[in-house]
Design an enzyme around this catalytic site. Structure first.
Site, PDB file in Angstrom:
ATOM      1  N   ASP A 146      65.413  42.619   3.044  1.00  0.00           N
ATOM      2  CA  ASP A 146      64.348  41.603   3.063  1.00  0.00           C
ATOM      3  C   ASP A 146      64.507  40.633   4.219  1.00  0.00           C
ATOM      4  OD1 ASP A 146      66.540  40.167   2.075  1.00  0.00           O
ATOM      5  OD2 ASP A 146      65.317  38.964   0.717  1.00  0.00           O
ATOM      6  N   ASP A 155      66.603  38.337   5.147  1.00  0.00           N
ATOM      7  CA  ASP A 155      67.005  36.935   5.048  1.00  0.00           C
ATOM      8  C   ASP A 155      68.416  36.722   5.583  1.00  0.00           C
ATOM      9  OD1 ASP A 155      68.469  38.081   2.987  1.00  0.00           O
ATOM     10  OD2 ASP A 155      67.891  36.611   1.473  1.00  0.00           O
ATOM     11  N   SER A 167      66.670  42.629  -1.835  1.00  0.00           N
ATOM     12  CA  SER A 167      67.504  42.248  -0.694  1.00  0.00           C
ATOM     13  C   SER A 167      68.267  43.444  -0.122  1.00  0.00           C
ATOM     14  CB  SER A 167      68.440  41.114  -1.114  1.00  0.00           C
ATOM     15  OG  SER A 167      69.114  40.577  -0.017  1.00  0.00           O
ATOM     16  N   ASP A 174      69.088  42.820   6.720  1.00  0.00           N
ATOM     17  CA  ASP A 174      69.142  43.543   5.459  1.00  0.00           C
ATOM     18  C   ASP A 174      67.715  43.834   5.018  1.00  0.00           C
ATOM     19  OD1 ASP A 174      68.522  40.905   4.890  1.00  0.00           O
ATOM     20  OD2 ASP A 174      69.541  40.900   2.962  1.00  0.00           O
TER      21      ASP A 174
END
Length: 433
Positions: free
Chosen positions: A227, A229, A88, A225
């Protein structure tokens, strides 16, 4: 530390729990595997895919894609489960594995416990035609982009948008989908080299996005960010628009379009009190949950609610996603700006963010907070002084002997004073040793 050996073992255990435990006649389990662009993702995905195929699971390798794209593809392909390799918003040396259940949903605790237990058990060893195949999921990104475009209530023609992709998983698809929606796009932080993910760019480092918005005289900026999400935004003056403000904008938009189920927004207890007050003024109820997007999703599922999220920028649109989706969120923020003709600054002004102070009190008996009468009396006294324009939240850490004292108030000075007083009370009454 996540090693290739552990990754393979986890993949084998997940194959048993998520793919092989409910066999269907003539059906070989299918898993979607994706990763963010950090350097360790290459060997970890190879290890995971080897573990899956060796267990008899067919693998669709989706390559580098956002976490929400992996979740969508699991459902779109009707796969048995999915695997996302990402840490992440963390730096490149870190990495992790997220398993997704059928439909692209996060695993509940019982499934996670079952995978952990299965690590210690003998694994299946199919041979010949019973082993799984690994194949490239060639149209994975295209499917995701079409899905995102279908979520838009209107096009973005005429908007100038700066995108900060954090040198992460959205570096390819986010600019492409914004351009396809009609926006004029300026892109920063979209040159991943395996080690620069989240390094000075993205939703945890907004300075470069703020500067780019001002330099290019853009209508708004969107930050993902690693990833993708989550999503934070910047208005045309370079002011940060956080997750609470984004949720307020989206909730009002969806209410006006008749798409906000029961006129209810789901948010965590850490969302600013200003969000609740703004939603009350707009005729919207805020349902609160524990901290974490998992709990937001659970709260949404309980009432079949359509919108939820966190202050950090995880926003879930249940009609289109099973997890926070930063690209989807950014698109819909931009669509609201375009549809209303209002600036993002004006849209965000519906929420007045109350000053918030957070103090971590260490070395205390966190479990004793609810039963400590003197502390509870101090909390009640603080709440009485704050009245309807403030609140107090004491939250034990899940991993260390720490109590987090959070106070919101009408002024920064009042919030600071009440937080310091309560922190002193926690230390006085609950200190260890």
């Amino acid at each position: 530390m996540l090693t290739p050996e552990l990754a393979m073992e986890l993949a084998q255990a997940a194959s048993v729990v998520l793919g092989l435990s409910q066999p269907e006649d003539g059906h070989k389990p299918v898993a979607v595997v994706a990763k963010d662009p950090r350097i360790s993702g290459d060997f970890l995905s190879a290890a995971i895919e080897a573990g899956l195929a060796a267990s008899g699971v067919d693998v669709k390798d989706a390559g580098t894609l956002p976490t929400p794209a992996a979740a969508f593809l699991v459902g779109d392909l009707d796969a048995d489960f999915g695997v996302m390799i990402s840490a992440s918003h963390n730096a490149a040396p870190d990495n992790g594995i997220k398993f997704l259940a059928r439909g692209g949903k996060k695993l509940d605790d019982s499934l996670e416990d079952a995978i952990e237990a299965c690590l210690k058990m003998p694994k299946p060893r199919p041979v010949g035609g019973e082993v799984g195949r690994v194949s490239r999921f060639a149209d994975a990104e295209d499917r995701y982009i079409v899905h995102l475009l279908q979520s838009l209530p209107n096009r973005l023609d005429g908007l100038k948008v700066v995108l900060d992709c954090a040198h992460g998983a959205a570096s390819g698809c986010s600019p492409e989908v914004f351009k396809a929606a009609g926006a004029q796009v300026i892109v920063i932080g979209a040159e991943p080299d395996g080690i620069n993910i989240n390094d000075g760019y993205g939703s945890t480092h907004l300075e470069k996005l703020q500067a780019a918005v001002l330099e290019n005289k853009a209508d708004l900026g969107i930050a993902h960010d690693g990833d993708a999400d989550r999503c934070l935004a910047v208005d045309h003056e370079g002011t940060i628009v956080d997750g609470d403000q984004i949720m307020a904008i989206m909730a009002i938009d969806m209410k006006e379009r008749g798409e906000l189920k029961d006129n209810t927004l789901v948010a965590t207890v850490m969302s600013n009190l200003g969000l609740k007050l703004a939603m009350e003024a707009a005729g919207i109820t805020v349902k609160q949950t524990g901290v974490g997007d998992r709990y937001v999703l659970e709260g949404m599922q309980e009432g079949d609610y359509s919108l939820g999220g966190e202050q950090s920028g995880h926003v879930i649109f249940s009609k289109y996603a099973t997890t926070g989706d930063g690209v989807l969120t950014g698109l819909n923020i931009a669509a609201r700006v375009k549809a209303t003709g209002k600036s993002l600054k004006e849209l965000a002004s519906v929420l007045t963010v109350l000053p918030q102070v957070l103090i971590n009190v260490r070395g205390v008996d966190k479990a004793a907070v609810p039963d400590c009468e003197p502390l509870q009396l101090d909390i009640e006294a603080a709440e009485a002084r704050l009245g309807s324009t403030g609140r107090v939240l004491l939250r034990p850490s899940g991993t260390e002997p720490v109590v987090r004292v959070m106070v919101e108030a009408a002024t920064q000075q009042q919030a600071q004073a009440e937080a310091e007083a309560l922190a002193a009370s926690v230390l006085e009454h609950l200190a260890l040793g």
